[in-house]
Scaffold this active site. Structure first.
Site, PDB file in Angstrom:
ATOM      1  CD  GLN A 547       1.136  -3.356   4.690  1.00 45.64           C
ATOM      2  OE1 GLN A 547       1.868  -4.433   4.354  1.00 45.64           O
ATOM      3  NE2 GLN A 547       1.241  -2.253   4.228  1.00 45.64           N
ATOM      4  CE1 TYR A 549      -2.827  -2.269   2.245  1.00 42.79           C
ATOM      5  CE2 TYR A 549      -0.974  -1.849   1.081  1.00 42.79           C
ATOM      6  CZ  TYR A 549      -1.906  -1.404   2.135  1.00 42.79           C
ATOM      7  OH  TYR A 549      -2.000   0.105   2.167  1.00 42.79           O
ATOM      8  CB  SER A 550       0.403 -10.319   0.729  1.00 43.23           C
ATOM      9  OG  SER A 550       1.599  -9.229   0.650  1.00 43.23           O
ATOM     10  CD  GLU A 665       6.287   0.488   2.890  1.00 44.09           C
ATOM     11  OE1 GLU A 665       5.531   0.528   1.766  1.00 44.09           O
ATOM     12  OE2 GLU A 665       5.902  -0.502   3.568  1.00 44.09           O
ATOM     13  CB  SER A 789       9.911  -8.050  -4.841  1.00 39.92           C
ATOM     14  OG  SER A 789       9.834  -8.003  -6.268  1.00 39.92           O
ATOM     15  CG  ASN A 790      15.344  -5.317  -3.924  1.00 39.42           C
ATOM     16  OD1 ASN A 790      14.469  -4.859  -3.192  1.00 39.42           O
ATOM     17  ND2 ASN A 790      16.522  -4.987  -3.574  1.00 39.42           N
TER      18      ASN A 790
END
Ligand SMILES: Cc1cc2nc3c(=O)[nH]c(=O)nc-3n(C[C@H](O)[C@H](O)[C@H](O)COP(=O)(O)OP(=O)(O)OC[C@H]3O[C@@H](n4cnc5c(N)ncnc54)[C@H](O)[C@@H]3O)c2cc1C
Length: 806
Positions: A547, A549-550, A665, A789-790
């Site tokens: 993947q 993305y980042s 997800e 992230s949380n």
């Protein structure tokens, strides 16, 4: 007892009629009589209670009565009795409605939201349930009828010393028998109601036999000493000095009496939990409103991220408590033997949450929250009263821990052969969930390599290729894909069961980006040609996807990504860099988000591109992580040419595609199985080190154990949505946050209790086996960062669920 002249109630009244085998309720409003099916009756009950409370008992009544003994009004109780409140659980034969605890808890929740001076839980649940569990007798039936009519106000005297949570723990009150009577001597504490009651059920020992006596309040030798409670209610200390009652007033003894007191008290704890949940939810609502309207520094205080995140955490706890109570009520109705377990966990959770939220509410209101005039304090004090009465949070947690160990029974071992005979069956909806789970377990037992169970690191392709191919050969590699594309086509419930069984067995995570993300994207947004070209190769393992993305400057703010794809003839030319790409070194292809336009909103210029990693101009550099593993990579693109037909969906529409699968997800990452497994490891370590001898450790373990148990209830709530085939709401983020933080807390404790061994690289010896104590901590560390992230999850919850201002 005289017949009172009852005032007619303005709120709906309840009547119960038999219709067929089940009870049907009629809601009697001024306008009409509408039949209500039993399935609707709980919500209807709650609505009725809400209306009655609003009309009969504004909070000003609570404020006024806290200074006047007996701190409630018998007349109002009679009016509530007209609406059926004390008769919910009383059998129809004694004039009651004969309903179940769900109805009682619906009313109790409303009582929590609108605190009532009258002791609903003490009379309508505690006293009624003790009486109902006693053998039939004229005396018992009269008492029940009296309660149902609202004419009899009755409390239970069963506790004698601080912290007593079981009815037989300390009983010093004694009963002696004479020819015609019994004489009772002793002292009972925390009796609700006290001075306003017509009498009490008192437990006492006759020799060594525990019995229960009905003691009218006007009996000679009874002294009532009121002890004021923090919320303005009162408990009484009853002193009995040779109190004489007729022999017929003994309503039960021996094991039956003990069980009746136990059952009544557990039922009261469940209703009390519902009340605590109501208290928490009202305090939460008041606080949320305040955050949206109170202006400081020129903006609503609720626009501050620090406050938003605290509210999101409070909301998570509220949802956890609600899921816990719902599951406990279902559990109690299907498996009554689990009553103690259910009551312990629910009381612990709801009391904790009510205290947390009411205190947070005061804090977030500032000084006004600390004034008597503002309502919030009433809720805080109610929470304090209920948290302390009928068992403290710590005691309930510990009891849950002990009880769970007793209830844990080995699941029967199904025959592997019999289960595997279902393997050829692809009519999944025709198989029960139980059979399907048995089949998955049998499959894993037969085919999953033992040495890969609960792997301590993310496996590379060479380590798990065989397992990928085994799944592929059996047609099990893509459980969520439709059958026409080569998947298993599992319906929602079987899909969850599949994932749960896999996690439970400790099956490793495969390089699954093609299966989990790209496949569903292509099925939904890809062309027929793209589907034909890529899907079969994902299924057989010829193509392994990663993947992309980042990027270095696009993490949480993913839409800021800069890797650029410029159309040149029939090809895109890609330049830029991706980072943190999991297992890119093992992948053959990458699906990437690339910038194809710089006009307008940054989200509107992103496209979704499929890139063959063998293309010239690509460099992949593995990055060593803090666990000394090469799990993710950076990937550089230098004039990489990608065919135009590798664009998925429309040009500049990649953002919509990227967001499409996020909910599932989050459910996946929010599964309780990982924390559950970590807890299992912690238990192993604790046993091998004798930690269950330490009260401090047991208290902490019991708390974490409850967190995992309640996480399962919360997960079940969202899983139900998936099972129904509905889209997951944005609130699913609470699952990701709570699951990953619970996992982190367990793994931190695991390392901490290992003391010197907690710093050991590699496995630690535990008697006959060894455990890698650091690897779960490392795994947990990443779960709070990836998949959004949380902190970002909290932002989402604050904005889209709590609708706090930005
Ligand atoms: C093990 C692992 C595997 C990964 N695999 C992949 C992969 O395969 N493919 C891929 O594309 N990416 C992958 N990622 C990257 C992951 O998606 C990002 O790490 C994540 O989105 C966070 O971005 P960042 O690391 O740049 O942190 P940043 O966005 O820089 O954030 C740093 C800190 O600031 C906080 N923060 C940032 N913005 C805000 C805000 N507005 N409010 C409050 N707090 C904020 C974050 O929560 C974080 O705590 C992986 C990451 C890890 C750890």
């Amino acid at each position: 007892m005289g017949i009172a002249n009852l005032a007619r109630l303005p709120s709906p009244q309840w009547d119960c009629q038999k219709a067929g085998s089940g009870a049907r309720l009629r809601c009697m409003t001024n306008q009409s009589i509408c039949p209500i099916e039993e399935t609707q009756s709980v919500e209807e009950f709650a609505q009725s209670a809400r209306d009655a409370l609003a009309k009969l008992s504004p909070l000003s009544r609570l404020r006024k009565l806290r200074h006047e003994l007996p701190r409630f009004e018998r007349q109002v109780w009679r009016e509530l009795a007209q609406a059926g409140w004390p008769s919910i659980l009383v059998p129809e034969a004694q004039g009651g409605l004969g309903l179940d605890l769900r109805h009682a808890c619906a009313v109790a929740t409303e009582v929590g939201r609108n605190p009532l001076p009258e002791p609903f839980t003490a009379i309508a649940i505690h006293a009624v349930c003790v009486l109902c569990a006693l053998p039939e007798s004229e005396q018992r039936n009269q008492l029940l009828s009296g309660i149902a009519s609202g004419e009899l106000i009755l409390g239970i005297g069963w506790q004698e010393c601080v912290g007593q949570i079981e009815p037989d723990e300390t009983v010093e009150t004694c009963a002696t028998r004479t020819t015609n009577a019994y004489h009772l001597t002793g002292q009972k504490r925390w009796v609700v109601p006290g001075s306003g009651a017509h009498g009490w059920l008192i437990s006492a020992l006759e020799g060594s036999d525990l019995g229960i006596w009905w003691v009218p309040a006007d009996s000679t030798g009874v002294t009532v000493c009121e002890v004021e409670r923090v919320d303005g209610s009162s408990c009484a200390t009853l002193t009995l000095q040779g109190v004489e009652v007729p022999q017929s007033f003994k309503v039960g003894h021996g094991d039956t009496a003990l069980k009746a007191l136990g059952r009544g008290t557990e039922m009261a704890r469940l209703a009390q939990s519902a009340e605590l949940l109501g208290i928490a939810s009202r305090a939460f609502d008041i606080t949320l409103d305040y955050l949206k309207t109170r202006i400081q520094f020129g903006k609503a205080i609720g626009s501050n991220q620090a406050l938003q995140h605290r509210m999101v955490d409070a909301y998570t706890q509220l949802e956890l408590a609600s899921a816990c109570l719902s599951q406990a009520l279902r559990q109690v109705s299907s498996s009554p033997e689990l009553l103690r377990l259910a009551a312990s966990r629910t009381k612990a959770r709801c009391a904790d949450v009510a205290l947390l939220i009411t205190r947070l509410g005061v804090q977030l209101h500032g000084a006004i929250g600390f004034t008597d005039e503002y309502d919030l304090g009433l809720f805080l004090k109610r929470a304090l009263q209920h948290a302390s009465w009928l068992g403290s949070i710590d005691k309930m947690r510990l009891r849950h821990h002990d009880e769970q160990a007793l209830c844990a029974s080995d699941t029967p071992k199904e025959s592997v052969k019999a289960s595997l005979s279902l393997l050829g069956n692809t009519q999944w909806s025709a198989i029960t969930e139980g059979d399907f789970r048995a089949l998955v377990r049998a499959f894993l037992k037969r085919y999953y390599p033992e040495h890969l169970r609960h792997a301590s690191h993310r496996l590379h392709w060479h380590e798990c290729k065989d397992w990928y191919e085994t799944l592929s050969e059996h047609g099990w590699i893509a459980p969520a894909w439709p059958k026409e594309h080569g998947g298993m086509g599992l319906p929602g419930d079987k899909l969850l069961a599949f994932i749960e069984e896999m996690e439970d067995y400790g099956v490793c995570r495969l390089p699954d980006q093609g299966i989990i993300n790209l496949g569903p994207v292509l099925i939904r947004f890809g062309t027929t040609q793209q589907q034909a070209q890529y899907l079969p190769k994902i299924l057989c393992g010829e193509h392994i996807w990663c993947q992309g993305y980042s990027e270095p400057n696009a993490g949480s703010d993913l839409a800021s990504l800069r890797t650029e794809a410029v159309l040149d003839g029939h090809e895109f030319v890609v330049n830029g860099q991706k980072i943190w790409t999991t297992l890119a070194q093992d992948a053959t292809h990458m699906f990437a988000l690339v910038r194809t336009s710089r006009d307008g909103k940054k989200q509107a210029g992103i496209s979704f591109l499929l890139i063959d990693l063998d293309s010239p101009g690509i460099t992949i550099r593995p990055i060593q992580n803090i666990a000394a593993e090469e799990e993710f990579c950076e990937v550089f693109f230098d004039n990489v040419r990608v065919p135009q037909q590798n664009l998925v969906g429309e040009l500049n529409a990649g953002w919509t595609i990227a967001k499409a699968l996020l909910g599932f997800e989050r459910l996946f990452v929010g599964s309780p199985k990982t924390p559950q497994y970590a807890l299992h490891l912690l238990k192993k370590i604790a046993h091998s080190r004798g930690l269950f001898e330490s009260e401090r450790f047991v208290a902490r373990y019991a708390e974490l154990e409850l967190d995992v148990t309640d996480l399962k209830s919360l997960y079940g709530k969202f899983a139900e949505i998936v099972k129904r085939g509905e889209a997951l709401p944005p609130s699913v983020s609470i699952l990701k946050v709570f699951a990953t933080e619970t996992y982190t807390a367990i793994t931190r404790l695991m390392v901490q209790v290992c003391e010197e061994d907690g710093g050991q690289l590699g496995p630690v010896e535990l008697g006959n086996e060894s455990v890698n104590v650091l690897s779960p901590l490392m795994n947990a560390t990443i779960t709070t960062i990836y998949a959004g992230s949380n902190e970002i999850q909290r932002n989402i919850l604050a904005k889209f669920v709590l609708e706090l201002p930005t």
